[in-house]
Scaffold this motif. Structure first.
Motif, PDB file in Angstrom:
ATOM      1  N   LEU A   1      -5.029  22.442  62.012  1.00  0.00           N
ATOM      2  CA  LEU A   1      -7.206  21.642  62.043  1.00  0.00           C
ATOM      3  C   LEU A   1      -7.762  21.362  63.194  1.00  0.00           C
ATOM      4  O   LEU A   1      -8.843  22.007  62.321  1.00  0.00           O
ATOM      5  CB  LEU A   1      -6.290  20.635  61.899  1.00  0.00           C
ATOM      6  CG  LEU A   1      -6.983  18.909  60.670  1.00  0.00           C
ATOM      7  CD1 LEU A   1      -6.388  19.649  59.659  1.00  0.00           C
ATOM      8  CD2 LEU A   1      -6.418  17.244  61.342  1.00  0.00           C
TER       9      LEU A   1
ATOM     10  N   GLU B   1     -10.934  23.661  61.468  1.00  0.00           N
ATOM     11  CA  GLU B   1     -12.656  23.179  61.567  1.00  0.00           C
ATOM     12  C   GLU B   1     -13.760  23.406  62.337  1.00  0.00           C
ATOM     13  O   GLU B   1     -14.520  23.072  62.668  1.00  0.00           O
ATOM     14  CB  GLU B   1     -12.130  21.461  61.397  1.00  0.00           C
ATOM     15  CG  GLU B   1     -11.703  21.222  60.354  1.00  0.00           C
ATOM     16  CD  GLU B   1     -11.529  19.701  60.420  1.00  0.00           C
ATOM     17  OE1 GLU B   1     -11.922  18.980  61.106  1.00  0.00           O
ATOM     18  OE2 GLU B   1     -11.368  19.099  59.244  1.00  0.00           O
ATOM     19  N   ASP B   2     -13.100  23.790  63.900  1.00  0.00           N
ATOM     20  CA  ASP B   2     -13.356  24.546  64.753  1.00  0.00           C
ATOM     21  C   ASP B   2     -13.836  23.424  65.679  1.00  0.00           C
ATOM     22  O   ASP B   2     -15.378  23.266  66.286  1.00  0.00           O
ATOM     23  CB  ASP B   2     -14.344  25.481  64.198  1.00  0.00           C
ATOM     24  CG  ASP B   2     -14.778  26.351  65.417  1.00  0.00           C
ATOM     25  OD1 ASP B   2     -14.217  26.465  66.274  1.00  0.00           O
ATOM     26  OD2 ASP B   2     -15.750  27.350  65.209  1.00  0.00           O
ATOM     27  N   LYS B   3     -13.958  22.593  65.573  1.00  0.00           N
ATOM     28  CA  LYS B   3     -14.409  21.222  66.641  1.00  0.00           C
ATOM     29  C   LYS B   3     -12.989  20.112  66.502  1.00  0.00           C
ATOM     30  O   LYS B   3     -12.069  20.357  65.871  1.00  0.00           O
ATOM     31  CB  LYS B   3     -15.145  20.544  65.540  1.00  0.00           C
ATOM     32  CG  LYS B   3     -14.771  19.833  64.266  1.00  0.00           C
ATOM     33  CD  LYS B   3     -15.937  19.233  63.563  1.00  0.00           C
ATOM     34  CE  LYS B   3     -15.141  18.707  62.084  1.00  0.00           C
ATOM     35  NZ  LYS B   3     -16.380  17.975  61.718  1.00  0.00           N
TER      36      LYS B   3
END
Ligand code: ADP
Ligand code: ZN
Ligand code: ZN
Length: 814
Positions: free
Chosen positions: A146, A150-152
């Motif tokens: 996840l 989502e790269d955050k």
């Protein structure tokens, strides 16, 4: 094993701490300075752990702490010590002192989020490559996946949605695969609407209003924010909508540009070469910093002598030595100026600057506070309560305009920010520098007897002259014109000359509202507040009479509430009225106003001050907010309207305060290349405070006033405290005052003078009746002892703690 018990300071009006037990699961987390949630009389309160203890007090049942709020203690050790001093010195409840030191509790809502570490990334790759995973690993993989896709960072609040997510996250953190940090939410930038003329637009000849819009947007100004366009083209919103529909106008949204704001815009401070006085002063401060010992300096020099320049350089030195620095200023408006200067001086070299004051939205204040606590900001600029900024390794504390009454908090805890700053410097082995053109009598006296080091700047930078001050005798003005006008003929002429030359004027009027009292011509009654013994102030724009003490307000009466007469008279000009008069007199001028009615939020302050600083206003009217510290380069005229209002107050500091205010505001004129002039209107032209302020003669004023203080046994020759007894029932207030009198009277034999009980100057405030005692003691220790004993006496007699206000070193007896 960690101690199981702790003393917690709670925000209640009691001068004691409370014992709680730390349950085993929390024991490791509880340290002095940590905020905890505890049960207290059926409520949950946030308190601060003050001390740890190994044993419970005997005979009482100790309740457990319910929650620990901080991973690291919110208050570092030195601040705990400082809080203890404030509580003792000002005889204030320790819990209330700590409450004032903490950030607003909004940050509790700020969320924690999980970051992927390098190890986590490797682990994720490994798991992904592996075919057979255990159930726990499946969850871990899902979680890491996840974050990866989502790269955050992942907010911990989302963990609940993933079965087993919380346990998995805890495991991953334990192995260093995830890292938790607080995520401060970014609010959306404010947007604004920009309007431009469509260059491709074709069509029939526009109507007159459309032609005007076209001209403003093409020939005169180019694309404009919508409100500016409406103003400048004198256009209606409907015309703009029509043109947009016809495709002649283009409209879009863009973030409120930073450069729109003078305060936020980047600027480079001028590279001044210090003059001899400045270099000497800076050299001294540097030597104190090098010695690393507690030292207090008083930086004294006329307005515009370059004091700010000196102390900013001193801050730079402190930073170079790896220490942090705190700059206190007396007004919110000044935190903006100094914040801007500091960002220019230090922000660019990677030293974070934080600004702390009460006009910030809570979330922003909290964010700034934590930036300081985490060490991201090493310079703090702020108003009074910033003296408690959680800086560590503090090397230098500056108190600008140290004489200002606004450093004194007029509610519990009634501390003085300046004096607290000095104590803080002492606790941290730091240097304190008090800066002023008109030092308080106390500070200058301390400098003269060698307790503080005097650093003097003799003249204005580049030997610019101080602006000459002319006193305008309003009685004479009246004799000549037969009109009583707040703006005298002289002031009017001077303003219009300035306008003709394109320079700026500053007008000081130290009263808010439109008229400060409403009188009935028939029966002579003034309209009073229902809750306080004070007359109501007329606010025209709000169309109400308001109490400046309790907030009570009523619609403007047409008839006298007492005798029903129609002859109601508004008396005494306030800032709102002066602004109106100036607009009438100078219809072509751009007039702005700065007082607590026009500026409450940071944004409102910024708008007015930016407009004036950037030359978008010609005249600025304001209360003492405009008088201090600012460095407006194009102000040539300063006008002071009703300079003497403070002189009639029953307060031994009235003359000092008037002198300081006049000298300060006079110093706003002629700071740049242009010479300045100051006009002071008064009904008491002979008063020494006004005369000496006009001559800008601090030394003579100091001698004269000090003589009076010595004769009258006032500070700095005695230690002063004011005790107010208050209650809604007058009988209670009287009975308790009598009891206190019986306790205080015998103290006279110990050399302490007790004046009172007497009705307080504000005999009724917020529905409470008030009586007061003034205590004068030759020695401070004596005073402290008596005050502590006095409060013990009150609790023995069951006089409620809230009924007795003790004000140590009161600044206002009013
Ligand atoms: P103060 O704090 O004493 O009122 P400031 O430090 O604000 O004075 O200085 C007043 C003005 O003079 C500022 O605009 C500042 O940039 C400028 N200034 C200060 N020191 C010098 C100097 N040595 N040479 C030239 N200008 C200076
Ligand atoms: Zn009347
Ligand atoms: Zn009131």
């Amino acid at each position: 094993m960690a101690p199981r018990f702790c003393e917690v300071a709670l925000p209640v009006p009691l001068r004691t701490t409370f014992t709680y037990e730390a349950p085993e699961s929390l024991a490791e987390l509880v340290a002095p300075g940590t905020r905890v949630v505890v049960p207290f009389r059926n409520r949950a309160l946030i308190g601060v752990v003050f001390e740890l203890a190994n044993r419970a007090p005997e005979g009482t049942k100790v309740k457990p702490i319910s929650e620990v709020l901080d991973p690291i203690p919110a208050l570092p050790p030195k601040l705990l010590e400082l809080g203890r001093w404030v509580a003792e010195y000002y005889v204030a409840p320790i819990g209330e002192v700590f409450r004032g030191m903490l950030p607003p509790p909004v940050e509790m809502e700020s969320e924690r989020a999980l970051w992927l570490t390098a190890a986590g990334r490797g682990y994720f790759a490994e798991l992904s490559a592996r075919g057979n995973r255990s159930e726990a690993e499946v969850t871990e993989h899902a979680l890491l996946h996840l974050i990866e896709v989502e790269d955050k960072p992942l907010r911990t609040s989302r963990l609940g949605k993933l079965p087993g997510g919380e346990a998995a996250a805890a495991r991953l953190m334990r192995h260093g695969r995830l890292e938790a940090r607080d995520l401060t939410r970014h609010r959306k930038p404010r947007m604004r609407t920009i309007v431009a003329w469509n260059p491709e637009a074709q069509g029939e000849t526009p109507r007159a209003d459309e032609e005007r819009i076209r001209k403003v947007l093409t020939a005169e100004r180019g694309p404009l924010p919508l409100p500016a366009l409406l103003r400048e083209a004198g256009a209606k919103r409907s015309a703009i909508d029509r043109l947009t529909r016809q495709g002649k106008l283009l409209m879009w949204q863009e973030p409120q540009a930073a450069e729109d704001d003078w305060f936020e815009a980047d600027f480079t401070p001028p590279a001044n070469v210090l003059n001899a006085d400045q270099s000497r002063a800076l050299g001294e401060i540097e030597s104190w910093l090098a010695a690393g010992e507690f030292t207090v300096g008083l930086l004294y020099g006329v307005t515009g002598s370059g004091k700010t320049e000196v102390y900013l350089r001193a801050v730079r030195q402190a930073l170079k030595r790896g220490r942090t620095a705190l700059i206190l200023v007396p007004e919110v408006a000044l935190t903006l100026w100094l914040g801007r200067l500091c960002r220019a001086w230090f922000g660019s070299v990677g030293e974070g600057v934080a600004v702390l004051h009460s006009a910030l939205p809570e979330a922003e204040r909290s964010r700034e506070w934590w930036r300081v606590r985490r060490g991201e900001a090493r310079v703090v600029v702020g108003a009074r309560s910033a003296v408690f900024a959680p800086l560590e390794n503090l090397g230098l504390v500056i108190v600008d305009e140290e004489q200002e009454a606004s450093y004194k908090q007029e509610e519990t805890p009634r501390y003085n920010g300046r004096d607290t700053a000095i104590v803080r410097a002492k606790l941290e082995n730091a240097v304190a520098v008090l800066s002023s053109a008109t030092p308080s009598l106390e500070s200058f006296h301390h400098a003269r007897i060698g307790k503080y080091h005097l650093l003097q700047l003799e003249s204005r930078v580049e030997n610019r002259p101080l602006a000459p001050v002319e006193i305008v005798d309003l009685r004479e003005d009246f004799r000549r014109t037969h009109r009583s006008a707040a703006i005298s003929e002289k002031l009017r002429t001077a303003i219009s000359e300035g306008l003709a030359q394109g320079t700026q004027a500053l007008v000081l009027i130290n009263r808010r509202g439109y008229a400060w009292s409403v009188l009935c011509r028939s029966c002579g009654a003034a309209v009073q507040c229902e809750n306080c013994s004070i007359s109501l102030t007329y606010h025209k724009k709000r169309a109400r009479l308001m109490c400046h003490y309790c907030g009570y307000s009523i619609p403007v009466p047409r008839r006298c509430p007492k005798c029903d007469s129609e002859h109601i008279h508004f008396f005494g000009e306030g800032a709102e009225q002066i602004e109106e008069r100036l607009r009438e007199l100078f219809s072509q001028a751009r007039v702005g106003r700065l007082d607590r009615d026009t500026a409450r939020t940071k944004r409102e302050y910024q708008q007015v001050l930016s407009a004036f600083a950037a030359g978008r206003l010609d005249i600025l009217v304001g209360t003492q907010m405009v008088a201090k510290g600012h460095d407006f380069q194009r102000v040539t005229l300063v006008g002071v309207v009703s300079a003497d209002t403070a002189l009639s107050l029953p307060d031994f500091r009235a003359a000092e305060r008037t002198f300081q205010l006049l000298t300060q505001v006079a110093g706003r004129a002629g700071r740049g290349e242009l010479p300045g002039a100051v006009l002071v209107e008064t009904y008491y032209p002979e008063h020494y405070a006004i005369q000496l302020a006009a001559q800008q003669d601090y030394p003579t004023f100091f001698e004269r006033e000090l003589h009076f203080r010595r004769l009258m046994h006032y500070p700095p020759f005695t230690a002063l405290a004011n005790i107010v007894v208050r209650d809604r029932k007058v009988e209670n207030a009287i009975r308790w005052s009598r009891q206190l009198a019986a306790f205080l009277e015998p103290q006279e034999s110990r050399g302490v003078k007790v004046l009172g009980p007497a009705a307080a100057p504000l005999a009724r405030l917020k529905r409470e009746y008030r009586f007061q005692f003034l205590l004068k003691a030759p020695r401070r220790t004596q005073l402290s002892r008596i005050l502590a004993e006095c409060l013990d006496f009150c609790s023995r007699k069951e006089i409620p703690e809230t009924a007795v206000i003790v004000d140590v070193d009161p600044l206002s007896l009013f």
